[in-house]
Design a protein around this motif. Structure first.
Motif, PDB file in Angstrom:
ATOM      1  N   ASN A   2      -4.792  -7.787   4.207  1.00 41.04           N
ATOM      2  CA  ASN A   2      -4.110  -6.595   4.423  1.00 41.04           C
ATOM      3  C   ASN A   2      -2.834  -6.629   3.886  1.00 41.04           C
ATOM      4  O   ASN A   2      -2.235  -7.760   3.523  1.00 41.04           O
ATOM      5  CB  ASN A   2      -3.855  -6.589   6.048  1.00 41.04           C
ATOM      6  N   PRO A   3      -2.265  -5.444   3.448  1.00 40.25           N
ATOM      7  CA  PRO A   3      -1.178  -5.444   2.616  1.00 40.25           C
ATOM      8  C   PRO A   3       0.129  -5.741   3.462  1.00 40.25           C
ATOM      9  O   PRO A   3       0.268  -5.746   4.421  1.00 40.25           O
ATOM     10  CB  PRO A   3      -0.840  -3.863   2.482  1.00 40.25           C
ATOM     11  N   THR A   4       1.113  -6.381   2.938  1.00 43.38           N
ATOM     12  CA  THR A   4       2.302  -6.864   3.475  1.00 43.38           C
ATOM     13  C   THR A   4       3.069  -5.743   3.850  1.00 43.38           C
ATOM     14  O   THR A   4       3.923  -5.988   4.751  1.00 43.38           O
ATOM     15  CB  THR A   4       3.028  -7.826   2.403  1.00 43.38           C
TER      16      THR A   4
ATOM     17  N   LEU B  62       0.797  -1.163  -0.081  1.00 43.61           N
ATOM     18  CA  LEU B  62      -0.051  -0.106  -0.112  1.00 43.61           C
ATOM     19  C   LEU B  62       0.824   0.991  -0.101  1.00 43.61           C
ATOM     20  O   LEU B  62       1.651   1.500   0.957  1.00 43.61           O
ATOM     21  CB  LEU B  62      -0.790  -0.044   1.199  1.00 43.61           C
ATOM     22  N   LEU B  63       1.037   2.058  -1.190  1.00 39.62           N
ATOM     23  CA  LEU B  63       1.674   3.264  -1.158  1.00 39.62           C
ATOM     24  C   LEU B  63       0.688   4.404  -1.044  1.00 39.62           C
ATOM     25  O   LEU B  63      -0.513   4.623  -1.362  1.00 39.62           O
ATOM     26  CB  LEU B  63       2.120   3.417  -2.537  1.00 39.62           C
ATOM     27  N   VAL B  64       1.281   5.295   0.334  1.00 37.67           N
ATOM     28  CA  VAL B  64       0.305   6.203   0.656  1.00 37.67           C
ATOM     29  C   VAL B  64       1.001   7.439   0.220  1.00 37.67           C
ATOM     30  O   VAL B  64       2.010   7.928   1.081  1.00 37.67           O
ATOM     31  CB  VAL B  64      -0.186   6.034   2.008  1.00 37.67           C
TER      32      VAL B  64
ATOM     33  N   VAL C 108       6.773   1.385   6.746  1.00 36.38           N
ATOM     34  CA  VAL C 108       8.140   2.401   6.210  1.00 36.38           C
ATOM     35  C   VAL C 108       7.491   3.620   6.097  1.00 36.38           C
ATOM     36  O   VAL C 108       7.001   4.052   4.835  1.00 36.38           O
ATOM     37  CB  VAL C 108       9.022   1.579   5.123  1.00 36.38           C
ATOM     38  N   VAL C 109       8.128   4.704   6.767  1.00 34.64           N
ATOM     39  CA  VAL C 109       7.993   5.956   6.043  1.00 34.64           C
ATOM     40  C   VAL C 109       8.709   6.319   5.108  1.00 34.64           C
ATOM     41  O   VAL C 109      10.109   6.140   5.025  1.00 34.64           O
ATOM     42  CB  VAL C 109       8.125   6.983   7.421  1.00 34.64           C
ATOM     43  N   LEU C 110       8.291   6.665   4.126  1.00 33.34           N
ATOM     44  CA  LEU C 110       8.884   7.052   2.806  1.00 33.34           C
ATOM     45  C   LEU C 110       8.655   8.634   2.624  1.00 33.34           C
ATOM     46  O   LEU C 110       7.587   8.984   2.066  1.00 33.34           O
ATOM     47  CB  LEU C 110       8.767   6.200   1.745  1.00 33.34           C
ATOM     48  N   THR C 111       9.701   9.490   2.841  1.00 35.38           N
ATOM     49  CA  THR C 111       9.349  11.006   2.928  1.00 35.38           C
ATOM     50  C   THR C 111      10.287  11.651   2.695  1.00 35.38           C
ATOM     51  O   THR C 111      11.731  11.338   2.446  1.00 35.38           O
ATOM     52  CB  THR C 111       8.679  11.265   4.350  1.00 35.38           C
TER      53      THR C 111
ATOM     54  N   ARG D  58       1.877  -5.170  -7.990  1.00 36.23           N
ATOM     55  CA  ARG D  58       1.251  -5.437  -6.494  1.00 36.23           C
ATOM     56  C   ARG D  58       1.221  -4.200  -5.601  1.00 36.23           C
ATOM     57  O   ARG D  58       1.294  -4.366  -4.268  1.00 36.23           O
ATOM     58  CB  ARG D  58       2.497  -6.242  -6.063  1.00 36.23           C
ATOM     59  N   VAL D  59       1.150  -3.041  -6.303  1.00 38.18           N
ATOM     60  CA  VAL D  59       1.240  -1.775  -5.528  1.00 38.18           C
ATOM     61  C   VAL D  59      -0.231  -1.218  -5.691  1.00 38.18           C
ATOM     62  O   VAL D  59      -0.878  -1.166  -6.699  1.00 38.18           O
ATOM     63  CB  VAL D  59       2.186  -0.891  -6.056  1.00 38.18           C
ATOM     64  N   THR D  60      -0.927  -0.788  -4.462  1.00 40.81           N
ATOM     65  CA  THR D  60      -2.246   0.188  -4.520  1.00 40.81           C
ATOM     66  C   THR D  60      -1.738   1.196  -3.851  1.00 40.81           C
ATOM     67  O   THR D  60      -1.184   1.523  -3.037  1.00 40.81           O
ATOM     68  CB  THR D  60      -3.169  -0.837  -3.279  1.00 40.81           C
ATOM     69  N   HIS D  61      -2.150   2.385  -4.607  1.00 42.65           N
ATOM     70  CA  HIS D  61      -2.022   3.591  -4.287  1.00 42.65           C
ATOM     71  C   HIS D  61      -3.140   4.338  -4.011  1.00 42.65           C
ATOM     72  O   HIS D  61      -4.096   4.340  -4.480  1.00 42.65           O
ATOM     73  CB  HIS D  61      -1.241   4.502  -5.645  1.00 42.65           C
ATOM     74  N   VAL D  62      -2.903   4.955  -2.896  1.00 42.47           N
ATOM     75  CA  VAL D  62      -3.906   6.114  -2.280  1.00 42.47           C
ATOM     76  C   VAL D  62      -3.298   7.356  -2.168  1.00 42.47           C
ATOM     77  O   VAL D  62      -2.115   7.475  -1.877  1.00 42.47           O
ATOM     78  CB  VAL D  62      -4.907   5.529  -0.987  1.00 42.47           C
TER      79      VAL D  62
END
Length: 161
Positions: A60-62, A9-11, A94-97, A33-37
């Motif tokens: 749930n996402p992995t 899950l990519l937020v 994982v925070v990706l910022t 395999r990526v779901t983006h919101v």
């Protein structure tokens, strides 16, 4: 566990950053395999199967890749909700910022992030970072089994299933 069925899950609210992340993941065979919101509330709707995600397939996402600075509900709020939920707290986040502010790192770890990555500015470095993140969290790390559905509860973000 079927590693090929695992989802990410990519937020991420910035469309350019979301596309860059999807491109990096696609280079490692993870594009399907990526779901983006695009905001924190959509992330919780996805995770709790609400609104437009009420009938989504799969578990749930992995892995959740979570931006910090977003509209409606920021990454810290999402992180606190995930880590405070009986049914979601085991999902690695994982925070990706782009932030390297010490206060953001501290807040993210206090809220329960599993890892914090400041997005590299060079594309080759970003590709490498995504490769290592996915290799560890999707292939090496052993995830906890999914918890059975918890009863509906009320949080600061409304009723949660």
């Amino acid at each position: 566990m079927n590693k090929n069925a695992d989802t990410i899950l990519l937020v991420e609210d910035n469309p350019d950053d979301a596309e860059l992340t999807r491109l990096a993941l696609a280079r490692h065979g993870l594009d399907g395999r990526v779901t983006h919101v695009s905001d924190g509330m959509q992330a919780l709707d996805y995770l709790y199967r609400r609104d437009g995600f009420a009938n989504r397939a799969g578990g749930n996402p992995t892995l959740i890749l979570l931006d910090l600075k977003m509209p409606l509900l920021d990454g810290i709020g999402v992180l606190k909700e995930i880590k405070g939920s009986d049914q979601l707290h085991n999902i690695p986040v994982v925070v990706l910022t782009s932030s390297t502010e010490p206060s953001d790192l501290l807040r993210a770890y206090e809220a329960g992030t599993n890892a914090y990555i400041a997005k590299p500015t060079e594309f080759s470095q970003f590709l490498s970072a995504m490769k290592h993140v996915c290799e560890f969290w999707l292939n090496i790390n052993q995830t906890a089994p999914q918890s059975p559905s918890a009863a509906t509860r009320v949080s600061g973000f409304g009723e949660l299933n």
